[in-house]
Design a protein around this motif. Structure first.
Motif, PDB file in Angstrom:
ATOM      1  N   MET A   1      42.761  39.646  44.422  1.00  0.00           N
ATOM      2  CA  MET A   1      43.564  40.216  43.338  1.00  0.00           C
ATOM      3  C   MET A   1      45.035  39.799  43.452  1.00  0.00           C
ATOM      4  O   MET A   1      45.645  39.454  42.457  1.00  0.00           O
ATOM      5  N   TYR A   2      45.563  39.852  44.672  1.00  0.00           N
ATOM      6  CA  TYR A   2      46.971  39.489  44.858  1.00  0.00           C
ATOM      7  C   TYR A   2      47.213  37.996  44.652  1.00  0.00           C
ATOM      8  O   TYR A   2      48.294  37.601  44.238  1.00  0.00           O
ATOM      9  N   TRP A   3      46.195  37.209  44.946  1.00  0.00           N
ATOM     10  CA  TRP A   3      46.384  35.773  44.764  1.00  0.00           C
ATOM     11  C   TRP A   3      46.495  35.425  43.285  1.00  0.00           C
ATOM     12  O   TRP A   3      47.187  34.492  42.909  1.00  0.00           O
ATOM     13  N   ILE A   4      45.848  36.181  42.380  1.00  0.00           N
ATOM     14  CA  ILE A   4      45.975  35.973  40.932  1.00  0.00           C
ATOM     15  C   ILE A   4      47.397  36.295  40.492  1.00  0.00           C
ATOM     16  O   ILE A   4      48.001  35.550  39.721  1.00  0.00           O
ATOM     17  N   LEU A   5      47.915  37.385  41.009  1.00  0.00           N
ATOM     18  CA  LEU A   5      49.300  37.752  40.688  1.00  0.00           C
ATOM     19  C   LEU A   5      50.260  36.687  41.209  1.00  0.00           C
ATOM     20  O   LEU A   5      51.218  36.311  40.529  1.00  0.00           O
ATOM     21  N   GLY A   6      49.997  36.166  42.402  1.00  0.00           N
ATOM     22  CA  GLY A   6      50.822  35.111  42.983  1.00  0.00           C
ATOM     23  C   GLY A   6      50.783  33.850  42.151  1.00  0.00           C
ATOM     24  O   GLY A   6      51.805  33.193  41.918  1.00  0.00           O
ATOM     25  N   LEU A   8      50.080  33.683  38.916  1.00  0.00           N
ATOM     26  CA  LEU A   8      50.789  33.962  37.659  1.00  0.00           C
ATOM     27  C   LEU A   8      52.295  33.896  37.842  1.00  0.00           C
ATOM     28  O   LEU A   8      53.009  33.327  37.004  1.00  0.00           O
ATOM     29  N   ILE A   9      52.794  34.460  38.927  1.00  0.00           N
ATOM     30  CA  ILE A   9      54.234  34.408  39.205  1.00  0.00           C
ATOM     31  C   ILE A   9      54.661  32.962  39.408  1.00  0.00           C
ATOM     32  O   ILE A   9      55.697  32.530  38.889  1.00  0.00           O
TER      33      ILE A   9
END
Length: 176
Positions: A1-6, A8-9
């Motif tokens: 999940m955090y890698w998707i946010l990373g 996107l950023i």
């Protein structure tokens, strides 16, 4: 999940950098184009002044009172720099033709100095127009290519016209 946010950023950051780079590329070219336009305006005014100084001398020497008599009035009617450029080119060609027809005009020192100034001015105008055309061509290329065309939409930029350079060829022929 955090890698998707990373991801996107990172994507937003990359897009932001691309927008920033192209925005400043546009700004740099726009500054150079405005500089060229200002120089063209100054050089056109100098050319007008030289032609206005030459007209009475040519009229007096050739006894042609109708030589460019409406120059000032016609000069005021030119609406754009492009129109002014064409008008001044044609006036300069008319002076050169008159010089060819009346070689005694070349004997006067004051007219010779004005003609030397006109020739120098013409070379400066051609160089400045080349500078403008080069930058306007680069600008037009940017507004038509991806991703800078997206920035063009947000900045409401439009394609720039170019000056006609066919006169440069005529000038080189007359110069020889």
């Amino acid at each position: 999940m955090y890698w998707i946010l990373g991801v996107l950023i990172l994507l937003v950051l990359i897009i932001g950098i691309i927008i920033w780079v192209f925005y400043y590329k546009f700004q740099y070219i726009i500054i150079r184009i405005k500089e060229a336009e200002n120089n063209i305006d100054i050089l056109f005014q100098k050319k007008i002044d030289y032609i206005l100084k030459a007209i009475p001398i040519i009229q007096a020497t050739t006894k042609e009172q109708d030589f460019l008599v409406d120059f000032e009035e016609m000069q005021k009617r030119q609406k754009t720099r492009f129109d002014m450029n064409e008008f001044l080119k044609n006036s300069y060609i008319e002076i050169i033709k008159t010089l060819d027809d009346h070689e005694k005009l070349l004997n006067g020192k004051s007219l010779s100095k004005i003609l030397d100034n006109l020739e120098d001015n013409e070379e400066e105008i051609m160089a400045t127009i080349r500078f403008y055309n080069d930058n306007a061509t680069e600008f037009n290329h940017l507004i038509n290519s991806f991703p800078s065309n997206i920035i063009r939409i947000f900045l409401h930029l439009k394609k720039l016209n170019l000056y006609s350079t066919k006169y440069g060829e005529i000038y080189e022929i007359l110069k020889k």
